[in-house]
Design a protein around this motif. Structure first.
Motif, mmCIF file in Angstrom:
data_model
loop_
_atom_site.group_PDB
_atom_site.id
_atom_site.type_symbol
_atom_site.label_atom_id
_atom_site.label_comp_id
_atom_site.label_asym_id
_atom_site.label_seq_id
_atom_site.Cartn_x
_atom_site.Cartn_y
_atom_site.Cartn_z
ATOM 1 N N UNK A 79 -3.661 -0.489 -12.844
ATOM 2 C CA UNK A 79 -2.976 -0.789 -12.430
ATOM 3 C C UNK A 79 -2.849 -2.098 -13.325
ATOM 4 N N UNK A 80 -1.682 -2.593 -12.737
ATOM 5 C CA UNK A 80 -0.554 -3.734 -12.782
ATOM 6 C C UNK A 80 0.429 -4.473 -12.127
ATOM 7 N N UNK A 81 1.177 -5.605 -12.585
ATOM 8 C CA UNK A 81 2.301 -6.346 -11.704
ATOM 9 C C UNK A 81 3.040 -5.795 -11.778
ATOM 10 N N UNK A 82 3.655 -5.581 -10.896
ATOM 11 C CA UNK A 82 5.257 -5.896 -10.333
ATOM 12 C C UNK A 82 5.705 -6.094 -9.741
ATOM 13 N N UNK A 83 7.226 -6.995 -9.841
ATOM 14 C CA UNK A 83 7.484 -7.705 -8.650
ATOM 15 C C UNK A 83 6.531 -8.768 -8.234
ATOM 16 N N UNK A 84 5.794 -9.041 -9.058
ATOM 17 C CA UNK A 84 4.564 -9.728 -8.502
ATOM 18 C C UNK A 84 3.037 -9.434 -7.707
ATOM 19 N N UNK A 85 3.363 -7.938 -7.559
ATOM 20 C CA UNK A 85 2.831 -7.231 -6.993
ATOM 21 C C UNK A 85 1.550 -6.455 -7.500
ATOM 22 N N UNK A 86 0.103 -6.477 -6.864
ATOM 23 C CA UNK A 86 -0.810 -5.804 -8.333
ATOM 24 C C UNK A 86 -0.249 -3.989 -7.552
ATOM 25 N N UNK A 87 -0.183 -3.376 -8.382
ATOM 26 C CA UNK A 87 0.166 -2.011 -8.380
ATOM 27 C C UNK A 87 -0.487 -0.773 -8.827
ATOM 28 N N UNK A 88 -0.465 0.446 -8.043
ATOM 29 C CA UNK A 88 -1.559 1.338 -8.663
ATOM 30 C C UNK A 88 -0.387 2.562 -9.025
ATOM 31 N N UNK A 89 -1.307 3.125 -10.111
ATOM 32 C CA UNK A 89 -0.010 4.183 -10.139
ATOM 33 C C UNK A 89 -1.057 5.300 -11.505
ATOM 34 N N UNK A 90 -0.218 6.217 -12.040
ATOM 35 C CA UNK A 90 -0.542 7.304 -12.189
ATOM 36 C C UNK A 90 0.044 7.224 -13.469
ATOM 37 N N UNK A 91 -0.220 6.955 -14.619
ATOM 38 C CA UNK A 91 0.701 7.054 -15.284
ATOM 39 C C UNK A 91 1.609 8.210 -16.202
ATOM 40 N N UNK A 92 0.422 9.724 -15.691
ATOM 41 C CA UNK A 92 0.374 10.420 -16.248
ATOM 42 C C UNK A 92 1.654 11.484 -15.904
ATOM 43 N N UNK A 93 1.245 11.387 -14.019
ATOM 44 C CA UNK A 93 2.151 11.447 -13.294
ATOM 45 C C UNK A 93 3.142 10.900 -12.758
ATOM 46 N N UNK A 94 3.101 9.948 -13.398
ATOM 47 C CA UNK A 94 4.507 8.899 -13.283
ATOM 48 C C UNK A 94 5.075 8.574 -13.989
ATOM 49 N N UNK B 203 0.873 -1.485 -0.128
ATOM 50 C CA UNK B 203 0.090 0.105 0.079
ATOM 51 C C UNK B 203 0.687 1.564 0.453
ATOM 52 N N UNK B 204 1.924 1.590 0.920
ATOM 53 C CA UNK B 204 2.574 2.639 1.004
ATOM 54 C C UNK B 204 3.749 3.138 0.052
ATOM 55 N N UNK B 205 4.018 1.861 -0.792
ATOM 56 C CA UNK B 205 4.506 2.012 -1.396
ATOM 57 C C UNK B 205 4.133 2.370 -2.819
ATOM 58 N N UNK B 206 3.141 2.225 -2.736
ATOM 59 C CA UNK B 206 2.611 2.380 -4.272
ATOM 60 C C UNK B 206 2.568 4.573 -3.697
ATOM 61 N N UNK B 207 1.181 3.984 -2.404
ATOM 62 C CA UNK B 207 0.965 5.922 -2.438
ATOM 63 C C UNK B 207 2.537 6.263 -2.955
ATOM 64 N N UNK B 208 3.645 6.511 -1.894
ATOM 65 C CA UNK B 208 5.201 6.659 -1.724
ATOM 66 C C UNK B 208 5.816 7.402 -3.348
ATOM 67 N N UNK B 209 5.588 6.628 -3.923
ATOM 68 C CA UNK B 209 6.029 6.368 -5.588
ATOM 69 C C UNK B 209 5.063 7.209 -5.938
ATOM 70 N N UNK B 210 3.957 7.213 -5.702
ATOM 71 C CA UNK B 210 2.770 8.022 -6.217
ATOM 72 C C UNK B 210 2.989 9.591 -6.620
ATOM 73 N N UNK B 211 3.439 9.821 -4.840
ATOM 74 C CA UNK B 211 3.784 11.214 -3.986
ATOM 75 C C UNK B 211 4.838 11.690 -4.609
ATOM 76 N N UNK B 212 5.687 10.321 -5.181
ATOM 77 C CA UNK B 212 6.811 11.031 -5.510
ATOM 78 C C UNK B 212 7.269 11.690 -7.244
ATOM 79 N N UNK B 213 6.339 11.225 -7.064
ATOM 80 C CA UNK B 213 6.036 10.955 -9.143
ATOM 81 C C UNK B 213 7.343 9.898 -9.991
ATOM 82 N N UNK B 214 7.343 9.017 -9.754
ATOM 83 C CA UNK B 214 7.710 8.154 -9.896
ATOM 84 C C UNK B 214 7.161 7.120 -10.255
ATOM 85 N N UNK B 215 7.300 6.198 -12.035
ATOM 86 C CA UNK B 215 7.042 5.105 -12.069
ATOM 87 C C UNK B 215 7.661 3.854 -11.600
#
Length: 286
Positions: A258-273, A175-187
């Motif tokens: 939503x995609x799968x990265x490293x075997x984990x469901x992953x949520x992100x914004x393709x424009x912001x990240x 949960x918090x990896x997805x949220x942190x990466x979004x906040x940092x704007x990193x894919x």
């Protein structure tokens, strides 16, 4: 699975409810929970007469600090602790009960039965499994940017699974990896060594900010998490991308994917990240 904010909330709650209580006896109803010693009677005998001095945390593990021993507990998928009076009915899936001399009980429930408990002589637990190889504590004073960059900056691994690796940084979780990466704007699929120093700074700050916000909100009750008083967390109402596939990004309005990265469901914004591929930064390499 409870992650760092949820485990930290449980720790704080237990410190309000059970510190100073003395164990009269321990009842173990499911042997597989007890990992060390592997004999449940020996486990129970070690804690008889012991007074609980403090509950600490290492990553996603709880450390119950008694007079002479430390009990290390991992909640795994759905483990939870609750404090009850000894005459209250026993709820289903209650596997370990710590009976205190004042007539109260600390009960451990676990529907999935994946939780674990280890007992070590006091102060020995940090040098043995399962805690020995754990990485940086992201809410500790020692978690500086330089320590963060040294751990991650030169790795060729994708950044998301690297952040989930408990040997580098502990407790962040999906949960918090997805949220942190979004906040940092990193894919989430960027390789760590492609991140510039400014991007690493943003990610470092995002991790600290996200975890502190989550702890302040009592964690996230995405599934079945409750604290030691049976209360749910509230951070799930502040999630920006996790669990929001198909919804509008709160920053740009683009659809969250939503995609799968490293075997984990992953949520992100393709424009912001956006996915960027850069040569290794000399600033990071240094």
């Amino acid at each position: 699975m409870p992650e760092l904010p949820e485990v930290e909330t449980v720790r704080r709650t237990l410190n309000q409810l059970v510190i100073g209580k003395t164990v009269d006896r321990v009842s173990v109803h499911l042997k597989r929970i007890i990992q060390k010693p592997d004999d449940t009677e020996a486990f129970a005998l070690l804690l008889e007469g012991e007074t609980l001095q403090m509950v600490e945390r290492r990553g996603k593990f709880l450390r119950f600090m008694f007079d002479h021993y430390t009990m290390v507990s991992h909640l795994r998928m759905e483990g939870r602790y609750g404090v009850y009076k000894d005459d209250e009915p026993m709820e289903p899936h209650t596997h370990v009960v710590f009976h205190f001399t004042d007539g109260t009980e600390l009960r451990y429930k676990d529907v999935r039965q994946f939780g674990t408990m280890h007992i070590f002589p006091k102060d020995q637990d940090l040098t043995e499994k399962p805690l020995a190889k754990l990485g940086l504590e992201p809410l500790d004073e020692a978690f500086t940017f330089e320590a963060f960059r040294e751990k991650l900056g030169s790795k060729t691994t994708k950044i998301k699974p690297l952040l989930l690796n408990q040997e580098y940084i502990v407790g962040i979780g999906n949960i918090y990896v997805d949220e942190s990466l979004f906040l940092a704007g990193i894919h989430p699929e960027r390789e760590a060594n492609t991140l510039t120093k400014p991007e690493l700074v943003k990610l470092y700050e995002a991790i600290v900010a996200t975890l502190n916000e989550a702890v302040a909100a009592g964690g996230s009750s995405v599934k079945s998490y409750v604290n030691g008083q049976g209360e749910i967390g509230m951070f799930q109402h502040q999630l920006r991308v996790y669990g929001r596939k198909g919804e509008a990004c709160p920053t740009c309005g683009h659809e969250i994917e939503k995609t799968v990265v490293g075997g984990r469901g992953t949520h992100f914004c393709p424009k912001c990240q956006p996915m960027k591929r850069k040569k290794r930064s000399k600033a990071v390499k240094a």
